[in-house]
Design an enzyme around this catalytic site. Structure first.
Site, PDB file in Angstrom:
ATOM      1  N   GLU A 189      -8.159  -4.906   2.694  1.00  0.00           N
ATOM      2  CA  GLU A 189      -7.738  -3.661   3.349  1.00  0.00           C
ATOM      3  C   GLU A 189      -6.399  -3.147   2.807  1.00  0.00           C
ATOM      4  O   GLU A 189      -5.569  -2.658   3.566  1.00  0.00           O
ATOM      5  CB  GLU A 189      -7.643  -3.852   4.866  1.00  0.00           C
ATOM      6  CG  GLU A 189      -8.948  -4.192   5.529  1.00  0.00           C
ATOM      7  CD  GLU A 189      -8.870  -4.151   7.050  1.00  0.00           C
ATOM      8  OE1 GLU A 189      -7.853  -3.675   7.590  1.00  0.00           O
ATOM      9  OE2 GLU A 189      -9.828  -4.595   7.711  1.00  0.00           O
TER      10      GLU A 189
ATOM     11  N   ASP B  15     -13.151  -0.107   7.334  1.00  0.00           N
ATOM     12  CA  ASP B  15     -14.282   0.800   7.562  1.00  0.00           C
ATOM     13  C   ASP B  15     -13.770   2.185   7.950  1.00  0.00           C
ATOM     14  O   ASP B  15     -14.148   2.721   8.990  1.00  0.00           O
ATOM     15  CB  ASP B  15     -15.184   0.199   8.656  1.00  0.00           C
ATOM     16  CG  ASP B  15     -16.407   1.057   8.957  1.00  0.00           C
ATOM     17  OD1 ASP B  15     -16.980   1.619   8.014  1.00  0.00           O
ATOM     18  OD2 ASP B  15     -16.755   1.171  10.151  1.00  0.00           O
TER      19      ASP B  15
ATOM     20  N   GLU C 187     -15.602  -9.425   7.745  1.00  0.00           N
ATOM     21  CA  GLU C 187     -15.172  -9.707   9.114  1.00  0.00           C
ATOM     22  C   GLU C 187     -16.118  -8.957  10.055  1.00  0.00           C
ATOM     23  O   GLU C 187     -16.520  -7.827   9.757  1.00  0.00           O
ATOM     24  CB  GLU C 187     -13.746  -9.227   9.401  1.00  0.00           C
ATOM     25  CG  GLU C 187     -12.633  -9.994   8.715  1.00  0.00           C
ATOM     26  CD  GLU C 187     -11.260  -9.384   8.994  1.00  0.00           C
ATOM     27  OE1 GLU C 187     -10.292  -9.798   8.337  1.00  0.00           O
ATOM     28  OE2 GLU C 187     -11.163  -8.480   9.857  1.00  0.00           O
TER      29      GLU C 187
ATOM     30  N   TYR D 109     -14.897 -13.167  12.905  1.00  0.00           N
ATOM     31  CA  TYR D 109     -13.461 -13.234  13.111  1.00  0.00           C
ATOM     32  C   TYR D 109     -13.211 -13.637  14.564  1.00  0.00           C
ATOM     33  O   TYR D 109     -13.645 -12.927  15.471  1.00  0.00           O
ATOM     34  CB  TYR D 109     -12.826 -11.872  12.814  1.00  0.00           C
ATOM     35  CG  TYR D 109     -11.329 -11.900  12.704  1.00  0.00           C
ATOM     36  CD1 TYR D 109     -10.731 -12.233  11.494  1.00  0.00           C
ATOM     37  CD2 TYR D 109     -10.527 -11.629  13.803  1.00  0.00           C
ATOM     38  CE1 TYR D 109      -9.348 -12.277  11.394  1.00  0.00           C
ATOM     39  CE2 TYR D 109      -9.150 -11.670  13.701  1.00  0.00           C
ATOM     40  CZ  TYR D 109      -8.560 -11.998  12.488  1.00  0.00           C
ATOM     41  OH  TYR D 109      -7.191 -12.052  12.390  1.00  0.00           O
TER      42      TYR D 109
ATOM     43  N   ARG E 212       0.812  -1.219   0.000  1.00  0.00           N
ATOM     44  CA  ARG E 212       0.000   0.000   0.000  1.00  0.00           C
ATOM     45  C   ARG E 212       0.846   1.270   0.000  1.00  0.00           C
ATOM     46  O   ARG E 212       0.401   2.315  -0.469  1.00  0.00           O
ATOM     47  CB  ARG E 212      -0.947   0.001   1.198  1.00  0.00           C
ATOM     48  CG  ARG E 212      -0.287   0.027   2.553  1.00  0.00           C
ATOM     49  CD  ARG E 212      -1.325   0.278   3.657  1.00  0.00           C
ATOM     50  NE  ARG E 212      -2.302  -0.779   3.763  1.00  0.00           N
ATOM     51  CZ  ARG E 212      -2.230  -1.791   4.616  1.00  0.00           C
ATOM     52  NH1 ARG E 212      -1.177  -1.884   5.410  1.00  0.00           N
ATOM     53  NH2 ARG E 212      -3.170  -2.703   4.680  1.00  0.00           N
TER      54      ARG E 212
END
Length: 517
Positions: A153, A194, A254, A286, A119
């Site tokens: 993610e 999120d 999750e 999870y 990332r």
């Protein structure tokens, strides 16, 4: 309660396996393709790590553990496992049959800690594309595979949104690879976190543009319901409102906040009740085993036995109460438009234009057009800054010649013709550019670069044609090495994806498993 298991695995040439019905997508929902009932994911994340003995924690190679866990999962009402990391070189037949016999499907992440998009400095190259295809090749034969997740993610806040362009390109290419090389079409999606600053942009980004590059489903790792809460208080109501017009299936990839323990899982009633089932397709708890982060439903002893924890008991109590009401597939005709691609903003920096599909043939062609390449020494000598010589040389050379053709800018949506090539091939490109300038000054020593360059005789003279070479169908050989197999199928025009094609059930060799309580 402890569970001990004795398993008898009998070898055979072939055996008939009762296949699970394919799960298909229609509009924004999952359906059982045979019963036509809506399918709600009642999942659990399955990645035991406490007893891993090698560098690849692959839970689907341990038949003893799978046979131990499958009955406990079935008792819980589990119908989907989410597995984050596997080794495609290993044999997964036994575990996949054990879970299939228990009525459990697999949702598999294809990106792993060893093969994934960084990332902070995102790239998407040939080696990564090969690794993803290797996992697809290893698991697409199983009838109880429900889908692949192309990234988890990867973009997790507003500072690294450019990485999503590379993930979406990989998702696009894996969809195309499956469509053109497999017996059935398997959906490929994405799982997001999120984050409040990017949650809207990222859900729209993976659902915009041409159909071939859109995620087939979208997961949200959602931990907003903690302790005693409600649909409104937790934030679940707001998240549900945000997805009410989403055109693809969405589920909780999750869930299960553990700020208050033991977890009561009171959110289960909302997830599978009328407040959420019109929008969400269930969720994945999870996680299965107790690890250092304390999210486990069961604890695995050193002896290999499983002890159910209070979280398991509480989750089972909640799961036993729910009976989600869905719609019939034939009666469901809701057509929702795809999302608009998010504009470049302070919080979002990924353009709708995606990186090109990696092509090993293009990179090979490029190198064969050169007079000067990086020698074998370049990857073996430590650099002065702590990086490898390869990394430090790339940084140095990019300050001397243009890196435009070997790099990309996801914010501008501009990518070089060879931006997907290996670091060594990229360095060869830079050495060759610099060598052309040096030849004018020192025609006898133009490719030295402190002993890291190597002069060669070009085998080709068609550099402009190299970038047009399409990627081949590439797979994994039996010994785990990547093999390039030319196939016209990889170059066919994209066809409309229809899930639920007829396919051949996998044949596995596990005939018996005895369970002792």
């Amino acid at each position: 309660m402890k569970i001990s298991t004795t398993i008898t695995l009998l070898a055979c040439a072939t055996s008939s396996v009762l296949a699970l019905n394919p799960i298909v997508i229609k509009g924004s929902k999952f359906f059982d393709s045979v019963t036509k009932e809506q399918f709600f994911i009642k999942g659990v994340a399955y990645q035991p790590r406490g007893q891993v003995s090698d560098n690849t924690p692959d839970p689907l190679t341990d038949a003893t553990a799978c046979a131990r866990d499958a009955p406990l999962m079935a008792e819980l009402g589990t119908n989907v496992l989410r597995v984050y990391e596997v080794d495609p070189r290993k044999d997964h037949d036994a575990c996949m049959k054990i879970f299939a016999d228990a009525g459990i499907y697999l949702l598999l992440d294809i990106a792993t800690p060893h093969f994934s998009i960084n990332r902070k400095s995102p790239e998407y190259g040939v080696h990564l594309y090969d690794a993803y295809k290797g996992t697809v090749d290893a698991f697409s034969k199983y009838d109880n595979l429900v889908g692949f997740i192309a990234g988890n993610e990867v973009t997790n806040d507003k500072t690294n949104t450019q990485a999503s362009a590379y993930v979406k390109a990989a998702l696009r290419d894996i969809k195309h690879y499956i469509k053109n090389s497999k017996q059935r079409n398997i959906p490929v999606g994405y799982a997001s976190n999120d984050d409040e600053y990017i949650r809207d942009d990222i859900k729209d980004y993976f659902n915009c543009g041409d159909v071939e590059s859109q995620a087939d489903f979208f997961g949200v790792n959602l931990y907003e319901w903690c302790g005693v809460s409600t649909f409104e208080k937790s934030g679940f109501k707001d998240r549900t409102k945000e997805f009410e017009n989403y055109s693809k299936p969405v589920f909780l990839s999750e869930y299960g906040c553990n700020l208050v323990t033991p977890r009561g899982f009171t959110e289960v009633a909302a997830i599978y009740g009328p407040e959420m089932t019109d929008v969400w397709s269930g969720g994945v708890v999870y996680e299965w085993t107790q690890e250092n982060n304390r999210y486990g439903l069961v604890k695995i002893a050193t002896s290999g036995e499983a002890e159910v924890l209070p979280d398991y008991t509480n989750l089972k109590e909640q799961m036993d109460k729910v009976k989600p009401k869905g719609v019939k597939m034939d009666a469901y005709n809701d057509q929702r438009p795809a999302s608009n691609c998010p504009a470049i903003s302070a919080n979002w920096k990924a353009a709708s234009e995606l990186p090109p599909t990696p092509s090993g043939g293009a990179c090979e062609c490029m190198v064969q057009n050169m007079n000067c390449v990086a020698s074998d020494k370049v990857s073996n000598i430590p650099g002065q800054t702590g990086n490898s010589t390869l990394g430090s040389q790339l940084d140095t050379m990019c300050g001397l010649v243009s890196c435009a053709e070997i790099s990309g800018d996801a914010e501008k949506g501009v990518y070089g013709a060879f931006s997907f090539c290996s670091p060594r091939d990229k360095l060869s490109w830079l050495y060759n550019l610099r060598a052309k300038e040096s030849m004018k000054v020192s025609p006898t020593d133009f490719c030295n670069f402190n002993g890291l360059g190597q002069e060669i005789s070009p085998k080709r003279n068609d550099l402009t044609a190299c970038a047009k070479i399409a990627p081949n169908m590439e797979g994994v050989t039996d010994d785990g090495t990547f093999n390039t197999l030319p196939s016209s199928g990889a170059q066919k025009a994209a066809q409309k994806m229809i899930y639920g094609d007829t396919f051949v059930a996998s044949v596995v060799c596990v005939l018996a498993a005895a369970f002792f309580m």
